[in-house]
Design a protein around this motif. Sequence first.
Motif, PDB file in Angstrom:
ATOM      1  N   ALA A 207       0.801  -1.222   0.000  1.00  0.00           N
ATOM      2  CA  ALA A 207       0.000   0.000   0.000  1.00  0.00           C
ATOM      3  C   ALA A 207       0.839   1.280   0.000  1.00  0.00           C
ATOM      4  O   ALA A 207       0.283   2.364  -0.185  1.00  0.00           O
ATOM      5  CB  ALA A 207      -0.938   0.013   1.214  1.00  0.00           C
ATOM      6  N   ARG A 209       2.809   4.375  -1.181  1.00  0.00           N
ATOM      7  CA  ARG A 209       2.778   5.117  -2.434  1.00  0.00           C
ATOM      8  C   ARG A 209       3.824   6.218  -2.418  1.00  0.00           C
ATOM      9  O   ARG A 209       3.860   7.029  -1.484  1.00  0.00           O
ATOM     10  CB  ARG A 209       1.392   5.749  -2.667  1.00  0.00           C
ATOM     11  N   MET A 211       4.486   9.438  -4.019  1.00  0.00           N
ATOM     12  CA  MET A 211       3.646  10.373  -4.747  1.00  0.00           C
ATOM     13  C   MET A 211       4.451  11.188  -5.760  1.00  0.00           C
ATOM     14  O   MET A 211       5.651  11.387  -5.610  1.00  0.00           O
ATOM     15  CB  MET A 211       2.955  11.332  -3.774  1.00  0.00           C
ATOM     16  N   ALA A 215       3.122  14.418  -0.541  1.00  0.00           N
ATOM     17  CA  ALA A 215       2.144  13.456  -0.026  1.00  0.00           C
ATOM     18  C   ALA A 215       1.108  14.190   0.810  1.00  0.00           C
ATOM     19  O   ALA A 215       1.416  15.184   1.467  1.00  0.00           O
ATOM     20  CB  ALA A 215       2.858  12.409   0.824  1.00  0.00           C
ATOM     21  N   TYR A 221       0.262   6.065   4.259  1.00  0.00           N
ATOM     22  CA  TYR A 221       0.747   5.196   3.184  1.00  0.00           C
ATOM     23  C   TYR A 221       1.497   5.960   2.089  1.00  0.00           C
ATOM     24  O   TYR A 221       1.885   5.352   1.095  1.00  0.00           O
ATOM     25  CB  TYR A 221      -0.435   4.458   2.549  1.00  0.00           C
ATOM     26  N   ALA A 222       1.692   7.274   2.251  1.00  0.00           N
ATOM     27  CA  ALA A 222       2.249   8.085   1.162  1.00  0.00           C
ATOM     28  C   ALA A 222       3.492   8.846   1.599  1.00  0.00           C
ATOM     29  O   ALA A 222       3.580   9.338   2.730  1.00  0.00           O
ATOM     30  CB  ALA A 222       1.195   9.068   0.652  1.00  0.00           C
ATOM     31  N   ASN A 234       9.583   6.037  -9.441  1.00  0.00           N
ATOM     32  CA  ASN A 234       8.791   4.888  -9.891  1.00  0.00           C
ATOM     33  C   ASN A 234       9.498   3.584  -9.542  1.00  0.00           C
ATOM     34  O   ASN A 234       8.865   2.589  -9.171  1.00  0.00           O
ATOM     35  CB  ASN A 234       8.550   4.957 -11.390  1.00  0.00           C
ATOM     36  N   GLN A 237       8.916   2.840  -5.974  1.00  0.00           N
ATOM     37  CA  GLN A 237       7.546   2.345  -5.849  1.00  0.00           C
ATOM     38  C   GLN A 237       7.441   0.886  -6.275  1.00  0.00           C
ATOM     39  O   GLN A 237       6.863   0.046  -5.572  1.00  0.00           O
ATOM     40  CB  GLN A 237       6.620   3.199  -6.715  1.00  0.00           C
ATOM     41  N   HIS A 238       8.013   0.575  -7.429  1.00  0.00           N
ATOM     42  CA  HIS A 238       7.932  -0.783  -7.959  1.00  0.00           C
ATOM     43  C   HIS A 238       8.666  -1.783  -7.062  1.00  0.00           C
ATOM     44  O   HIS A 238       8.241  -2.932  -6.918  1.00  0.00           O
ATOM     45  CB  HIS A 238       8.502  -0.826  -9.370  1.00  0.00           C
ATOM     46  N   ASN A 241       6.319  -2.474  -4.256  1.00  0.00           N
ATOM     47  CA  ASN A 241       5.197  -3.284  -4.743  1.00  0.00           C
ATOM     48  C   ASN A 241       5.585  -4.753  -4.840  1.00  0.00           C
ATOM     49  O   ASN A 241       4.797  -5.644  -4.494  1.00  0.00           O
ATOM     50  CB  ASN A 241       4.735  -2.795  -6.117  1.00  0.00           C
TER      51      ASN A 241
END
Length: 264
Positions: A207, A209, A211, A215, A221-222, A234, A237-238, A241
């Motif tokens: 969850a 993120r 941003m 944020a 979560y951000a 990114n 982020q990946h 994830n």
Amino acid sequence: MAEMKSNDSIGKTLLVVLVLCLVCSIVVAGSAVGLKPRQQEQRALDKQRNILAVAGLMHDNMSADAVSEVYAARVTPRLVDLKSGALLDSDPAKFNQGLALKDPQQSVTLEANQDPAGIKRRSNVVEIYLIKDEKQQIQEIVLPVYGNGLWSMMYAFVALDTDGRTIKGITYYDQGETPGLGGEIENPNWRAQFVGKRVLDDNGQPALRVMKGAAPQGDLYAVDGLSGATLTANGVQHSFNFWMGEMGFGPFLKQVREGGLNHG
């Protein structure tokens, strides 16, 4: 006669060059072999420093002996089976993840839809680190994560609370992103905003993120993105994830949330 002497001179010169090359090769090879144990020792020390740093146990001007002493007293490496999430009894000192990644029996090839981090292969077993307090109670879990950025594979350690979802620290220790842009993933101010954020939602799904921009205030979560470094952000982020999901540490973190550390 002059031509013969000239040929002799060229031959002698070439012989001297060849001998010098051979001697230099032997010296360089010997130095590399002789320095290898020292290099391995230094890599192990750097790893210990990074783990202590992300766990909040690294202090300024700590000597190598002090680092090793604190690491031995407060850090317990363990191996995790990523598929089941179980802690293994195998000796981490005998595990080589680099070799495991090359062995089809010890790793898996990731399909494109399984691989947001762009790592292509994932070992079946990964070494993690249990951080203990002075009473030898587990207080944090340090997980290794990595994934592709704009220019490089970015390697980090993430420290989580024993709830299996709240970040207590993050450090990127090896990356080749653009200095002043993507390279800001090493900036202490940027890393500090991760502390207290949650990597999983209430259903155990990734969850966190990163941003694009700031944020929202109070969002658990951000975190703020990296200005001018969208592709690096990114990549961060990946990485989260993947590693916090089912193909990464998801099954292990599920066991942690269910009390698995109490009997692992």
